[in-house]
Design an enzyme around this catalytic site. Structure first.
Site, PDB file in Angstrom:
ATOM      1  N   THR A 105     -31.444  47.150 -15.061  1.00  0.00           N
ATOM      2  CA  THR A 105     -30.071  46.680 -14.984  1.00  0.00           C
ATOM      3  C   THR A 105     -29.262  47.524 -15.933  1.00  0.00           C
ATOM      4  OG1 THR A 105     -30.963  44.487 -14.743  1.00  0.00           O
ATOM      5  CG2 THR A 105     -28.644  44.623 -15.270  1.00  0.00           C
TER       6      THR A 105
ATOM      7  N   PHE B 259     -26.102  46.841 -16.636  1.00  0.00           N
ATOM      8  CA  PHE B 259     -24.947  46.146 -17.168  1.00  0.00           C
ATOM      9  C   PHE B 259     -24.993  44.665 -16.890  1.00  0.00           C
ATOM     10  CE2 PHE B 259     -20.510  45.507 -17.716  1.00  0.00           C
ATOM     11  CZ  PHE B 259     -20.294  44.406 -16.954  1.00  0.00           C
TER      12      PHE B 259
END
Ligand code: PEP
Ligand code: MN
Length: 466
Positions: free
Chosen positions: A73, A75
């Site tokens: 991920t 963010f």
């Protein structure tokens, strides 16, 4: 909860149909992401590495959400609301994320992209991703530089929807400011003019030579002490609330939850009697609610241990001139809430602050909590005149504790209002689920309803503008 690479459906219990959007930003590769929220609120959550959840005192709603072991991920920006419920932009740039699948026709992607080109909407991202569980089928993920509620953008999105076999508008959101250094815990306000009433150095009393570091001229624009996400000394009036003392797990958690939902930003709680690990209980209540914690440290040998479990070390009125203790908290980097002694002048309060500052800890917050006078109607005499005087003489934030100031439940409310009106940066109040049962300071403990009323009334009072 379903999950795919870039979005997951909102885990909220209300089945709102909203989405959590995962965008670019924090390089969280190799973290085993979780969904976390402040105070366990399932309608506003973040995808975050557990370390971030811990750091920002979020409550984990779901762990290890990745459906691929090597998932990463970049963010965590979260909008759990439906697209039409997105927060209005405050004028900053907005971005819209969507996913779509095309019909199997020549030129179908080009037609969709042309819609955006004609509407002069920039595509900042276009990616195709395999559909989980459906071999050789792909979905497109797109980020558009627009707000889905702008009429031009809304029309273009509608046109694109008609051209797609599948189309899901995930939502619009503010584009995060560029990544920079985390703001320092305590900073001098740079962007505000000095207080209009701030005196020139020559206007300070001659005793100011005893507290040069605390004196306003050393930081003319004032100090802001940052405690996690909470700023004390900034423009917001902060309310710190909680029981006089931690009595039980149920008591402190119930109080923490009640004050949090009513708007408190820090949780206070004394650990005066050696009941079951009071600091641990306070810290747990802080973690559950996401509230940073304040508790009194009473001796030098407690400082190190307490600094590990609470976010603000309080120096009580009776210890204001315990210089060994002041020096010990001055050697830490933990913010210190320094209460005015029962018979201490403001000069003496500032000289006490100087001890802490001189040891290198700049995170000092002052607190007026009433002084001893000939008056016996109130527990102490709350010296509200201390507030404008301190704000003129020192750059340190100034709080007021009306609970210990008057000691009588029904008089706390008017004095809380007065504290805000006179220019305090915030207040500190005692709240208990059942005041008659409180093991200490029962007379001055506010009920949850009292606290709610105070919060509502404080909202009506303009802050002090200097
Ligand atoms: C307190 O805040 O819990 C307390 C004991 O206050 P003071 O030191 O002002 O009496
Ligand atoms: Mn008390």
């Amino acid at each position: 909860m379903t999950s795919s690479r870039n979005t997951i459906s909102c885990p909220c219990a209300r089945s709102c149909g909203g989405w959590i959007i995962v965008c670019s930003g924090w390089p969280a590769r190799h973290w085993r992401d979780c969904v976390a929220s402040r105070g366990g609120d399932p309608t506003i959550a973040a995808i975050a590495p557990p370390q971030a959840a811990e750091r920002y005192r979020l409550v984990e709603l779901a762990s290890n959400i990745a459906d691929y072991p090597d998932n990463f991920t970049r963010f965590l920006l979260v909008e759990a609301a439906l697209p039409e419920q997105t927060t209005p932009s405050d004028g900053g740039a907005r971005r819209t994320s969507l996913l779509f699948a095309m019909r199997h026709e020549a030129g179908s992607l080009a037609r969709i992209l042309t819609v955006f080109a004609e509407a002069k909407i920039n595509l900042s991202k276009l990616e195709s991703r395999p559909r989980p569980g459906k071999g050789w089928e792909y979905l497109f993920y797109a980020d558009l530089d627009c707000d889905a509620r702008e009429p031009g953008a809304a029309a273009a999105l509608e046109k694109a929807r008609e051209l797609c076999a599948e189309f899901r508008l995930l939502g619009s959101y503010d584009i995060a400011p560029p990544k920079g250094e985390a703001p320092p815990r305590t900073a001098e306000k740079k962007d505000r003019a000095p207080l209009a009433s701030a005196p020139k150095p020559t206007e300070l009393p001659s005793s100011a030579k005893n507290w040069p570091k605390a004196a306003r001229p050393s930081k003319p624009n004032g100090t802001v002490v940052r405690i996690h996400q909470v700023d004390i000394g900034g423009d917001d009036f902060v309310v710190i609330a909680g029981p006089c003392s931690v009595e039980s797990r149920e008591q402190v958690i119930a109080t923490a939850q009640a004050v949090r939902v009513r708007g408190a930003v820090l949780l206070r709680g004394g650990a005066f009697k050696p009941r079951t690990s009071p600091y641990a209980l306070l810290a747990e209540a802080g973690r559950i609610t996401g509230l940073p914690t304040v508790s009194e440290v009473m001796s030098v040998d407690q400082v190190e241990r307490m600094a590990r479990s609470v976010d603000v070390l309080q120096i009580g009125a009776r210890n204001m001139q315990n210089f060994d203790l002041l020096k010990a908290v001055g050697k830490t980097t933990t913010p210190v809430l320094l209460k005015r002694g029962l018979s201490a002048s403001l000069d003496e309060l500032l000289a006490a602050a100087e001890y802490i500052l001189s040891e290198g800890n700049p995170h000092v917050i002052l607190c007026e909590r009433g002084i001893r006078t000939f008056e016996t109607a109130t527990r102490n005499t709350l010296d509200l005149s201390a507030v404008p005087v301190l704000r003129e003489r020192t750059h340190l934030p100034v709080l007021v504790d009306p609970s210990h100031g008057v000691g009588v439940r029904r008089w706390i409310r008017p004095l809380a209002r007065a504290a805000k009106a006179v220019g305090a940066h915030g207040i500190l109040v005692e709240v208990h689920p059942n005041p008659p049962e409180a093991k200490s300071d029962a007379e001055q403990a506010l009920t949850f309803d009292d606290f709610e009323q105070i919060m509502a009334e404080l909202g009506q009072i303009p802050g002090y503008s200097a």
